[in-house]
Write a protein that holds these residues in place. Structure first.
Motif, PDB file in Angstrom:
ATOM      1  N   HIS A 103      80.130  97.170  38.101  1.00 20.31           N
ATOM      2  CA  HIS A 103      78.883  97.865  38.394  1.00 20.31           C
ATOM      3  C   HIS A 103      77.925  96.929  39.132  1.00 20.31           C
ATOM      4  N   LEU A 104      77.417  97.391  40.290  1.00 15.89           N
ATOM      5  CA  LEU A 104      76.434  96.643  41.079  1.00 15.89           C
ATOM      6  C   LEU A 104      75.141  97.445  41.138  1.00 15.89           C
ATOM      7  N   PRO A 105      73.985  96.788  41.091  1.00 20.14           N
ATOM      8  CA  PRO A 105      72.722  97.517  41.248  1.00 20.14           C
ATOM      9  C   PRO A 105      72.598  98.052  42.675  1.00 20.14           C
ATOM     10  N   THR A 106      71.750  99.038  42.858  1.00 19.03           N
ATOM     11  CA  THR A 106      71.623  99.704  44.163  1.00 19.03           C
ATOM     12  C   THR A 106      71.267  98.730  45.267  1.00 19.03           C
ATOM     13  N   ASP A 107      70.397  97.772  44.974  1.00 19.36           N
ATOM     14  CA  ASP A 107      69.989  96.840  46.033  1.00 19.36           C
ATOM     15  C   ASP A 107      71.068  95.823  46.377  1.00 19.36           C
ATOM     16  N   PHE A 108      72.182  95.825  45.638  1.00 16.54           N
ATOM     17  CA  PHE A 108      73.323  94.956  45.967  1.00 16.54           C
ATOM     18  C   PHE A 108      74.491  95.767  46.539  1.00 16.54           C
ATOM     19  N   ALA A 109      74.220  96.980  46.963  1.00 16.10           N
ATOM     20  CA  ALA A 109      75.298  97.836  47.473  1.00 16.10           C
ATOM     21  C   ALA A 109      76.019  97.207  48.656  1.00 16.10           C
ATOM     22  N   PHE A 110      75.324  96.408  49.410  1.00 16.69           N
ATOM     23  CA  PHE A 110      75.935  95.766  50.589  1.00 16.69           C
ATOM     24  C   PHE A 110      77.066  94.798  50.222  1.00 16.69           C
ATOM     25  N   LEU A 111      77.143  94.413  48.955  1.00 14.45           N
ATOM     26  CA  LEU A 111      78.228  93.518  48.537  1.00 14.45           C
ATOM     27  C   LEU A 111      79.568  94.249  48.451  1.00 14.45           C
ATOM     28  N   ASN A 112      79.536  95.560  48.428  1.00 18.64           N
ATOM     29  CA  ASN A 112      80.749  96.360  48.264  1.00 18.64           C
ATOM     30  C   ASN A 112      81.544  96.407  49.571  1.00 18.64           C
ATOM     31  N   GLY A 113      82.157  95.267  49.906  1.00 21.20           N
ATOM     32  CA  GLY A 113      82.962  95.170  51.117  1.00 21.20           C
ATOM     33  C   GLY A 113      84.412  94.903  50.800  1.00 21.20           C
ATOM     34  N   ASP A 114      85.231  94.787  51.844  1.00 18.91           N
ATOM     35  CA  ASP A 114      86.668  94.585  51.665  1.00 18.91           C
ATOM     36  C   ASP A 114      86.981  93.321  50.865  1.00 18.91           C
ATOM     37  N   HIS A 115      86.232  92.249  51.160  1.00 16.05           N
ATOM     38  CA  HIS A 115      86.527  90.969  50.510  1.00 16.05           C
ATOM     39  C   HIS A 115      86.384  91.073  48.997  1.00 16.05           C
ATOM     40  N   LEU A 116      85.268  91.634  48.546  1.00 14.14           N
ATOM     41  CA  LEU A 116      85.047  91.751  47.106  1.00 14.14           C
ATOM     42  C   LEU A 116      86.025  92.743  46.487  1.00 14.14           C
ATOM     43  N   ARG A 117      86.285  93.855  47.174  1.00 18.82           N
ATOM     44  CA  ARG A 117      87.217  94.833  46.614  1.00 18.82           C
ATOM     45  C   ARG A 117      88.618  94.248  46.464  1.00 18.82           C
ATOM     46  N   ASN A 118      89.044  93.433  47.435  1.00 12.98           N
ATOM     47  CA  ASN A 118      90.368  92.805  47.343  1.00 12.98           C
ATOM     48  C   ASN A 118      90.427  91.815  46.177  1.00 12.98           C
ATOM     49  N   ARG A 119      89.375  91.033  46.033  1.00 12.12           N
ATOM     50  CA  ARG A 119      89.343  90.071  44.923  1.00 12.12           C
ATOM     51  C   ARG A 119      89.348  90.807  43.580  1.00 12.12           C
ATOM     52  N   LEU A 120      88.603  91.889  43.493  1.00 11.96           N
ATOM     53  CA  LEU A 120      88.566  92.658  42.248  1.00 11.96           C
ATOM     54  C   LEU A 120      89.929  93.283  41.956  1.00 11.96           C
ATOM     55  N   ARG A 121      90.581  93.786  42.990  1.00  5.85           N
ATOM     56  CA  ARG A 121      91.910  94.368  42.802  1.00  5.85           C
ATOM     57  C   ARG A 121      92.903  93.326  42.307  1.00  5.85           C
ATOM     58  N   GLN A 122      92.870  92.133  42.910  1.00  2.46           N
ATOM     59  CA  GLN A 122      93.783  91.062  42.489  1.00  2.46           C
ATOM     60  C   GLN A 122      93.543  90.685  41.026  1.00  2.46           C
ATOM     61  N   PHE A 123      92.279  90.588  40.660  1.00  3.55           N
ATOM     62  CA  PHE A 123      91.959  90.258  39.283  1.00  3.55           C
ATOM     63  C   PHE A 123      92.433  91.357  38.337  1.00  3.55           C
ATOM     64  N   ALA A 124      92.172  92.615  38.691  1.00  4.82           N
ATOM     65  CA  ALA A 124      92.557  93.733  37.827  1.00  4.82           C
ATOM     66  C   ALA A 124      94.064  93.758  37.607  1.00  4.82           C
ATOM     67  N   GLU A 125      94.842  93.496  38.657  1.00  8.44           N
ATOM     68  CA  GLU A 125      96.297  93.465  38.515  1.00  8.44           C
ATOM     69  C   GLU A 125      96.722  92.338  37.580  1.00  8.44           C
ATOM     70  N   ALA A 126      96.106  91.164  37.741  1.00 11.34           N
ATOM     71  CA  ALA A 126      96.450  90.028  36.879  1.00 11.34           C
ATOM     72  C   ALA A 126      96.070  90.292  35.430  1.00 11.34           C
ATOM     73  N   ALA A 127      94.990  91.050  35.217  1.00 10.43           N
ATOM     74  CA  ALA A 127      94.512  91.327  33.863  1.00 10.43           C
ATOM     75  C   ALA A 127      95.201  92.528  33.224  1.00 10.43           C
ATOM     76  N   GLY A 128      96.052  93.233  33.999  1.00 12.83           N
ATOM     77  CA  GLY A 128      96.802  94.355  33.439  1.00 12.83           C
ATOM     78  C   GLY A 128      96.088  95.686  33.493  1.00 12.83           C
ATOM     79  N   HIS A 129      95.045  95.816  34.323  1.00 15.14           N
ATOM     80  CA  HIS A 129      94.358  97.096  34.482  1.00 15.14           C
ATOM     81  C   HIS A 129      95.086  97.946  35.521  1.00 15.14           C
ATOM     82  N   SER A 130      95.075  99.240  35.323  1.00 18.89           N
ATOM     83  CA  SER A 130      95.829 100.133  36.209  1.00 18.89           C
ATOM     84  C   SER A 130      95.225 100.210  37.596  1.00 18.89           C
TER      85      SER A 130
END
Length: 511
Positions: free
Chosen positions: A477-504
């Motif tokens: 969850h990001l606050p509205t004023d940080f919406a600009f952080l929602n880019g490919d780089h962060l999404r890829n890092r989050l996906r990699q972490f989620a896979e390593a942590a066992g999240h679907s």
């Protein structure tokens, strides 16, 4: 050109702790004279300078009762150099400690006066009980929570004491140092073992319950530990907190005692010339100590009388400080881009663990705190080498208060933080920890890789984010004023972490 000697300008570099005044200990032992200068007098001691001179002050003292003129001259020459070093480094206080050889010598007053004239400060000649006390405090300083028997093997004596709840009792000194034994046993490790066995039957070891721990201090025993590490191809060449079963160490020591020569036992070529012939004597002492105390395991301590003496001068509040956390905080201040960011990371990683319902022991929380403090120490390195260089700084650095599995944990997390989940930078240390510890370290490292793209290592961002779980999906969850952080780089890092942590799956939600 600026003159080095007698320079008026402050020589302290910006990489040193601001306002810290160095403190030094000059340790005058039976085998060597050593000066160690520490950055400051604190719970976590960081050596700035460490040099020894092998003077063998204890040689022949059992028969003659005095320090030889040659040994004293060698020692005084070394101490003159040490005095110059202390002045150049602007040491605030030099503590001079003299042990077995000096306290037993009939001409000690002559030698002590010569040392005091050179160093311009008094010499503290420790009694056997004091030496045992400060050796025990050295173990407490470097291995918080240790409980068991401590043995400090020097050139002239062996000190033994018991530790429980951070305090030592029953300190005693025995004339079983390696130089003394070498003289008394005519160089025979087998005969030395007989002499040790006879004296230990009247020591505190005779009353110990089976299954305890023994902490070993002293240069000869450190050499023995290094030999064992080389023999077993151990992953970490570090003596501090090296743990071996007593049965294994007894067998190893016996193999050295039984060798044909005190000069040509297995691995002798890797031992310094000043210690080479003493190691078999030290092995004989070690084997007899472990057998007499019926110990289950042995842990080696690189911290001893010097560090114990300084630890003993701290007030109770300072003694209670965790040396590992203090040392990591210092590294964070000296080498990270923003030390305050580490505090945000502690909260950020903890919030994820809570959201994921991952339980954490106090020991695991401690290591997570430390690795957050150390997570940005490699930023000045070339990107291709940040991982390996940071792993080296963490795994092989001078941090105290951490065991070898703990070092492996820190190294694994740092390796993943810089090089990703495929990193091999800390692979050599995996065997030191359990699979569960390795998995948790990699999880924390992968979580760092989510945090840093959002913050650029600056504080104030992470506290405004949070994780949640929706079924098996991970949501950031990001606050509205940080919406600009929602880019490919962060999404890829989050996906990699989620896979390593066992999240679907994973996703970012704004607002």
């Amino acid at each position: 050109m600026v003159q080095f000697w007698g320079v008026d300008a402050d020589p302290t570099a910006q990489g040193r702790i601001k306002g810290a005044r160095p403190v030094a200990v000059l340790d005058i032992g039976s085998n060597s004279v050593r000066l160690v200068v520490y950055e400051r007098h604190a719970r976590a001691l960081t050596p700035l300078y460490n040099e020894k001179s092998s003077c063998a002050l204890g040689r022949g003292i059992a028969k003659s009762g005095r320090l030889s003129d040659a040994s004293m001259a060698t020692a005084i020459d070394a101490i003159r150099r040490f005095a110059m070093v202390a002045r150049m480094m602007r040491v605030g206080k030099v503590h001079i400690l003299a042990t077995s050889a000096v306290r037993e010598a009939s001409n000690r007053k002559e030698f002590v006066a010569a040392v005091e004239a050179v160093m311009e400060t008094s010499v503290n000649v420790l009694s056997g009980e004091e030496e045992a006390h400060f050796a025990a405090l050295g173990v407490v300083a470097g291995i918080p929570g240790f409980s068991g028997i401590v043995g400090d093997l020097g050139g002239g004596s062996l000190e033994l004491s018991a530790i429980a709840n951070g305090a030592d009792t029953n300190g005693e000194s025995h004339e079983l140092g390696v130089i003394r034994l070498q003289d008394d046993a005519d160089g025979s490790p087998v005969k030395a073992a007989e002499l040790v066995r006879a004296q230990l039957s009247k020591s505190i070891l005779a009353g110990t319950s089976p299954g305890g721990r023994f902490a070993a201090i002293g240069g000869t025993w450190r050499s023995l530990a290094k030999l064992h590490q080389a023999r077993t191809d151990y992953a970490l060449h570090m003596v501090q907190n090296y743990v071996v079963s007593a049965a294994e160490m007894i067998a190893f020591c016996q193999s050295i005692v039984d060798a044909d020569s005190c000069k040509n036992y297995p691995g002798s070529g890797s031992v310094s010339s000043s210690r080479r012939e003493l190691v078999p004597i030290g092995a004989a002492v070690m084997a007899e100590v472990l057998k007499a105390g019926h110990f289950e395991s042995i842990v080696f301590s690189a911290l001893g009388v010097r560090e114990g003496y300084l630890y003993g001068k701290l007030d109770q509040r300072e003694r209670s400080i965790d040396p590992l956390i203090q040392g990591a905080e210092e590294l964070s201040v000296l080498r990270s881009r923003s030390p305050a960011h580490a505090n945000d990371l502690i909260e950020f990683t903890g919030q994820y663990l809570g959201a994921a319902n991952i339980l954490e022991t106090p020991s695991e929380f401690r290591l997570r705190t430390v690795v957050c403090l150390l997570s940005d120490i490699g930023w000045r390195s070339h990107p291709d080498y940040r991982g390996p260089q940071s792993v080296d700084a963490v795994a092989y650095g001078s941090l105290t208060g951490v065991d070898h599995p703990g070092r492996a944990f820190l190294a694994q997390a740092i390796a993943v933080r810089y090089d990703g989940l495929k990193s091999k930078a800390a692979q050599a240390l995996v065997s030191l920890g359990t699979p569960e510890q390795t998995a948790r370290a990699r999880l924390i490292g992968a979580l760092f890789r989510v945090a840093y793209p959002m913050t650029a290592a600056m504080p104030g961002i992470l506290p405004r984010t949070r994780f949640s779980l929706v079924d098996t999906s991970l949501v950031l969850h990001l606050p509205t004023d940080f919406a600009f952080l929602n880019g490919d780089h962060l999404r890829n890092r989050l996906r990699q972490f989620a896979e390593a942590a066992g999240h679907s799956e994973s996703r970012i939600e704004i607002g």
